[in-house]
Motif scaffolding. Structure first.
Motif, PDB file in Angstrom:
ATOM      1  N   THR A  78     106.812 108.188  45.571  1.00 59.19           N
ATOM      2  CA  THR A  78     107.714 109.176  46.171  1.00 59.19           C
ATOM      3  C   THR A  78     109.020 109.337  45.405  1.00 59.19           C
ATOM      4  O   THR A  78     109.784 110.253  45.671  1.00 59.19           O
ATOM      5  CB  THR A  78     108.062 108.803  47.625  1.00 59.19           C
ATOM      6  OG1 THR A  78     108.716 107.529  47.648  1.00 59.19           O
ATOM      7  CG2 THR A  78     106.829 108.801  48.499  1.00 59.19           C
ATOM      8  N   LEU A  92     105.007 102.751  47.532  1.00 58.71           N
ATOM      9  CA  LEU A  92     105.514 103.987  48.126  1.00 58.71           C
ATOM     10  C   LEU A  92     106.767 104.474  47.392  1.00 58.71           C
ATOM     11  O   LEU A  92     106.950 105.680  47.209  1.00 58.71           O
ATOM     12  CB  LEU A  92     105.796 103.783  49.610  1.00 58.71           C
ATOM     13  CG  LEU A  92     104.559 103.549  50.486  1.00 58.71           C
ATOM     14  CD1 LEU A  92     104.969 103.160  51.897  1.00 58.71           C
ATOM     15  CD2 LEU A  92     103.655 104.768  50.501  1.00 58.71           C
ATOM     16  N   SER A  93     107.609 103.550  46.944  1.00 58.29           N
ATOM     17  CA  SER A  93     108.797 103.926  46.166  1.00 58.29           C
ATOM     18  C   SER A  93     108.396 104.603  44.861  1.00 58.29           C
ATOM     19  O   SER A  93     109.007 105.595  44.451  1.00 58.29           O
ATOM     20  CB  SER A  93     109.656 102.689  45.862  1.00 58.29           C
ATOM     21  OG  SER A  93     110.226 102.165  47.028  1.00 58.29           O
ATOM     22  N   TRP A  95     113.432 105.022  54.509  1.00 62.75           N
ATOM     23  CA  TRP A  95     113.909 105.533  53.226  1.00 62.75           C
ATOM     24  C   TRP A  95     115.078 106.448  53.538  1.00 62.75           C
ATOM     25  O   TRP A  95     115.167 107.019  54.613  1.00 62.75           O
ATOM     26  CB  TRP A  95     112.797 106.257  52.468  1.00 62.75           C
ATOM     27  CG  TRP A  95     112.210 107.411  53.222  1.00 62.75           C
ATOM     28  CD1 TRP A  95     112.491 108.739  53.037  1.00 62.75           C
ATOM     29  CD2 TRP A  95     111.248 107.374  54.284  1.00 62.75           C
ATOM     30  NE1 TRP A  95     111.781 109.517  53.915  1.00 62.75           N
ATOM     31  CE2 TRP A  95     111.006 108.706  54.694  1.00 62.75           C
ATOM     32  CE3 TRP A  95     110.571 106.358  54.947  1.00 62.75           C
ATOM     33  CZ2 TRP A  95     110.120 109.012  55.723  1.00 62.75           C
ATOM     34  CZ3 TRP A  95     109.697 106.686  55.965  1.00 62.75           C
ATOM     35  CH2 TRP A  95     109.477 107.996  56.329  1.00 62.75           C
ATOM     36  N   GLY A 124     114.301 112.054  50.880  1.00 67.74           N
ATOM     37  CA  GLY A 124     113.049 112.305  50.186  1.00 67.74           C
ATOM     38  C   GLY A 124     112.023 112.926  51.101  1.00 67.74           C
ATOM     39  O   GLY A 124     112.333 113.857  51.842  1.00 67.74           O
ATOM     40  N   PRO A 125     110.806 112.369  51.089  1.00 70.63           N
ATOM     41  CA  PRO A 125     109.716 112.966  51.842  1.00 70.63           C
ATOM     42  C   PRO A 125     109.991 113.010  53.346  1.00 70.63           C
ATOM     43  O   PRO A 125     110.660 112.140  53.889  1.00 70.63           O
ATOM     44  CB  PRO A 125     108.538 112.037  51.576  1.00 70.63           C
ATOM     45  CG  PRO A 125     108.913 111.215  50.414  1.00 70.63           C
ATOM     46  CD  PRO A 125     110.396 111.160  50.379  1.00 70.63           C
ATOM     47  N   GLU A 178     104.930 113.534  55.411  1.00 67.32           N
ATOM     48  CA  GLU A 178     104.514 113.273  54.030  1.00 67.32           C
ATOM     49  C   GLU A 178     104.411 111.771  53.777  1.00 67.32           C
ATOM     50  O   GLU A 178     103.443 111.303  53.159  1.00 67.32           O
ATOM     51  CB  GLU A 178     105.511 113.883  53.045  1.00 67.32           C
ATOM     52  CG  GLU A 178     105.546 115.399  53.038  1.00 67.32           C
ATOM     53  CD  GLU A 178     106.654 115.904  52.135  1.00 67.32           C
ATOM     54  OE1 GLU A 178     106.477 115.855  50.903  1.00 67.32           O
ATOM     55  OE2 GLU A 178     107.705 116.314  52.677  1.00 67.32           O
ATOM     56  N   MET A 179     105.405 111.013  54.248  1.00 64.38           N
ATOM     57  CA  MET A 179     105.378 109.567  54.033  1.00 64.38           C
ATOM     58  C   MET A 179     104.210 108.958  54.783  1.00 64.38           C
ATOM     59  O   MET A 179     103.550 108.050  54.284  1.00 64.38           O
ATOM     60  CB  MET A 179     106.692 108.940  54.485  1.00 64.38           C
ATOM     61  CG  MET A 179     106.817 107.490  54.099  1.00 64.38           C
ATOM     62  SD  MET A 179     106.786 107.166  52.318  1.00 64.38           S
ATOM     63  CE  MET A 179     108.491 107.513  51.914  1.00 64.38           C
ATOM     64  N   HIS A 237     101.173 109.395  52.649  1.00 64.81           N
ATOM     65  CA  HIS A 237     101.195 108.440  51.531  1.00 64.81           C
ATOM     66  C   HIS A 237     100.838 107.036  52.030  1.00 64.81           C
ATOM     67  O   HIS A 237     100.063 106.321  51.389  1.00 64.81           O
ATOM     68  CB  HIS A 237     102.567 108.388  50.870  1.00 64.81           C
ATOM     69  CG  HIS A 237     102.924 109.614  50.098  1.00 64.81           C
ATOM     70  ND1 HIS A 237     102.142 110.131  49.092  1.00 64.81           N
ATOM     71  CD2 HIS A 237     104.024 110.419  50.187  1.00 64.81           C
ATOM     72  CE1 HIS A 237     102.719 111.203  48.591  1.00 64.81           C
ATOM     73  NE2 HIS A 237     103.868 111.406  49.236  1.00 64.81           N
TER      74      HIS A 237
END
Length: 56
Positions: A18, A14-15, A36, A39-40, A44-45, A48
């Motif tokens: 993203t 995932l890192s 996190w 970011g997303p 969105e995360m 993913h």
């Protein structure tokens, strides 16, 4: 492969996709926490994460 190693690999994946640092930690029982700093958006995360789990 144990769950802790799988969690590390999932967070790394995932890192990478993203471009933000993602951490995944065991909370209790079957509960894991994903976070996190920037970011997303959560949606969105989630997309993913769903895609990564579907591929495994």
């Amino acid at each position: 492969m144990n769950r802790s190693r799988q969690a590390i690999r999932l967070a790394e994946h995932l890192s990478q996709i993203t471009a933000v640092h993602v951490e995944l930690a065991h909370d209790s029982g079957v509960r894991w926490v994903l976070w996190w700093h920037d970011g997303p958006l959560r949606e969105e995360m989630r997309a993913h994460l769903d895609a990564a789990l579907a591929d495994s």
